[in-house]
Design an enzyme around this catalytic site. Structure first.
Site, mmCIF file in Angstrom:
data_model
loop_
_atom_site.group_PDB
_atom_site.id
_atom_site.type_symbol
_atom_site.label_atom_id
_atom_site.label_comp_id
_atom_site.label_asym_id
_atom_site.label_seq_id
_atom_site.Cartn_x
_atom_site.Cartn_y
_atom_site.Cartn_z
ATOM 1 N N LYS A 57 -17.101 -91.866 18.367
ATOM 2 C CA LYS A 57 -17.540 -90.590 17.366
ATOM 3 C C LYS A 57 -17.135 -89.309 17.830
ATOM 4 O O LYS A 57 -17.061 -89.166 19.242
ATOM 5 C CB LYS A 57 -19.247 -90.543 17.445
ATOM 6 C CG LYS A 57 -19.788 -89.607 16.207
ATOM 7 C CD LYS A 57 -21.248 -89.494 16.496
ATOM 8 C CE LYS A 57 -21.998 -88.417 15.634
ATOM 9 N NZ LYS A 57 -23.204 -88.196 15.966
ATOM 10 N N SER A 132 -25.910 -88.470 11.393
ATOM 11 C CA SER A 132 -24.529 -87.982 11.457
ATOM 12 C C SER A 132 -23.477 -89.075 11.816
ATOM 13 O O SER A 132 -22.473 -88.667 11.436
ATOM 14 C CB SER A 132 -24.561 -86.839 12.381
ATOM 15 O OG SER A 132 -24.679 -87.191 13.688
ATOM 16 N N SER A 156 -29.166 -90.057 14.782
ATOM 17 C CA SER A 156 -27.877 -90.370 14.288
ATOM 18 C C SER A 156 -27.295 -91.738 14.634
ATOM 19 O O SER A 156 -26.113 -91.901 14.174
ATOM 20 C CB SER A 156 -27.062 -89.113 14.315
ATOM 21 O OG SER A 156 -27.295 -88.069 13.696
#
Ligand code: GLN
Length: 463
Positions: A57, A132, A156
């Site tokens: 990420k 996210s 997330s």
């Protein structure tokens, strides 16, 4: 041909060890797949070697590889060091496939807040992958990576895992280093694994977890055990009413989760309803004071001097203002304003101080339940993946995506999301929460359920 849609990290390791495939072939099988979902913000060349590839990420710092956190303000930022979790992946031979898309500074539940455009859901490209960490979840579900790292502040990792039909672990706070990770809300942020199976998830957790001299909040963790059980005898499962009957839970989500709970009982678990009277009602409000308060302090460092973007201004103050105006998106600005307000001297006790007390109440409420239960279960997300654009203009509706993941996050507890069925052709996630440091137990229970439920993790349209 390597079928990256089905290949687990465990199976990839077996093929590599048996020399049935080479490291170069394995990396190329992922790297050559078209990223039509925009799961990645940046893809990397093969660094060589024969370890398993991994996606990271883009809030996690990678030496020599752009790390933007989905923000214009970090558009040209290239870290000069690796986050500890990345260092540990590399020490295990893992090879970085690229950096995955994220809501700006991990603030959001859909990846629509990424400054570089949204990621699409592999099950239905007109829908969001969650957020996210939508990029990491979509990459794993679409065969663009065997596994990935995400980060979870309010949900997330867990929520995108649910919406994309993958497995995601938010570890116990303090078990995984935050060193080198772009800070959002430091008392909540945790890095964790996203994978296709519970066993892969456990393996990746073993790679990244444990004490780190660079992060004083970390501790040593019990040795990670790869799960291989077949029944749930002796496991006490609590079903908190408020998490399972919350307003806004879609009937199809409830049906899939109820069926999974019934399956757990059939496998020998002792299942019983229980109560979390305050955590669910007050969790979201508490989170939306604490997280923005910490974010407003953490994001003060983006001043046009230390990192990334610098917009011109007549003097230092003008330059800082112009940089932050141009570099931050709307949601980030909203959080900074809420956080600054909540921390201002006249309101500190009324807002931030009260939220901290509520957080303690939420922690105690969970502690009390763990005297009677090993695991608490509920849906991970009240809804399946929603259409791109549906909630983008309504921050409150977006915030509600995490109403079921936030309470245990505030309490610092580990939570695992596994796919447990479909609703309208879209994946439904089951959330399993345990007491601190109970990751092995969560893996054990989830693995048994995963085998029994037989969910096919390959999106129907890609089969
Ligand atoms: N959706 C939540 C938020 O916007 C959680 C995000 C996260 O866990 N990083 O804050």
């Amino acid at each position: 041909m390597i079928d990256t849609l089905r290949l687990t990290a465990e199976e990839a390791k077996r093929l590599l060890d048996a020399r049935e495939i080479s490291g170069a072939e394995l990396f190329a099988a992922y790297a050559e797949r078209d990223d039509d979902l925009h799961a990645f913000l940046h893809r990397c060349g093969d660094p060589g070697g024969d370890g398993i590839p991994i996606a990271i990420k883009d809030v996690i710092g990678t030496k020599g590889i752009p790390t933007t956190a989905g923000s214009r303000i970090l558009e040209n930022y290239v870290p000069v060091y690796d986050a500890t979790v990345v260092e540990r992946c590399k020490a295990h031979g893992l090879r970085i496939l690229g950096k995955t898309n994220t809501d700006e500074f991990a603030m959001g539940s859909s990846t629509e807040n990424s400054a570089f455009g949204p990621t699409r859901n592999p099950w239905d490209p007109a829908r969001v992958p969650g957020g996210s960490g939508g990029g990491s979840a979509a990459a794993v579900a679409a065969g663009l990576a065997p596994w990935a790292l995400g980060s979870d502040t309010g949900g997330s990792i867990k929520q995108p895992a649910a919406l994309c039909g993958t497995v995601g672990l938010r570890p116990t706070y303090g078990t995984v280093s935050r060193f080198g990770v772009v800070a959002f809300a430091s008392s909540l942020d945790q890095v964790g694994p996203v994978a296709k199976t519970v066993r892969d998830c456990a393996w990746l957790y073993a790679v990244i977890s444990g004490r780190d001299a660079h992060d004083a909040t970390t501790v040593d963790v019990p040795p990670v055990e790869l799960p291989d059980g077949e029944d749930l005898r002796g496991v006490r499962i609590g079903v908190p009413r408020q998490l399972n009957e919350a307003e806004g839970i879609e009937p199809g989500v409830k049906a899939a989760v109820d069926a999974a709970i019934a399956r757990a009982a059939a496998l020998g678990a002792a299942v019983e309803a229980c109560e979390l009277p305050l955590s669910v009602d007050y969790g979201l409000a508490c989170y939306y004071l604490i997280a923005p308060a910490e974010a407003s302090a953490n994001l003060a460092r983006y001043d046009g001097v230390r990192y990334g973007l610098r917009s011109p201004g007549a003097d230092f103050g003008e330059m800082v203002m112009a940089t932050r105006r141009d570099g931050f998106g709307d949601e980030v600005k909203r959080r900074i304003m809420i956080g600054t307000y909540a921390l201002s001297s006249g309101y500190y006790d009324a807002y931030y101080g009260t939220a901290q007390k509520v957080r303690t109440v939420i922690r105690r409420e969970h502690e009390a339940l763990f005297e009677r239960f090993d695991v608490l279960v509920s849906p991970t997300s009240p809804t399946v993946a929603f259409p791109i654009g549906e909630k983008a203009a309504d921050p409150l509706a977006m915030y509600l995506s995490d109403v079921l993941t936030i309470p245990s996050n505030l309490a610092g507890l580990p939570g695992l999301s596994i796919p447990c069925g479909l609703s309208g052709g879209l994946p439904v996630g089951l959330q399993l929460v345990g007491p601190p440091f109970s990751e092995n137990r969560l893996f054990a229970v989830a693995h048994v359920l995963e085998q029994a439920l037989g969910f096919d993790v390959v999106p129907e349209r890609l089969r």
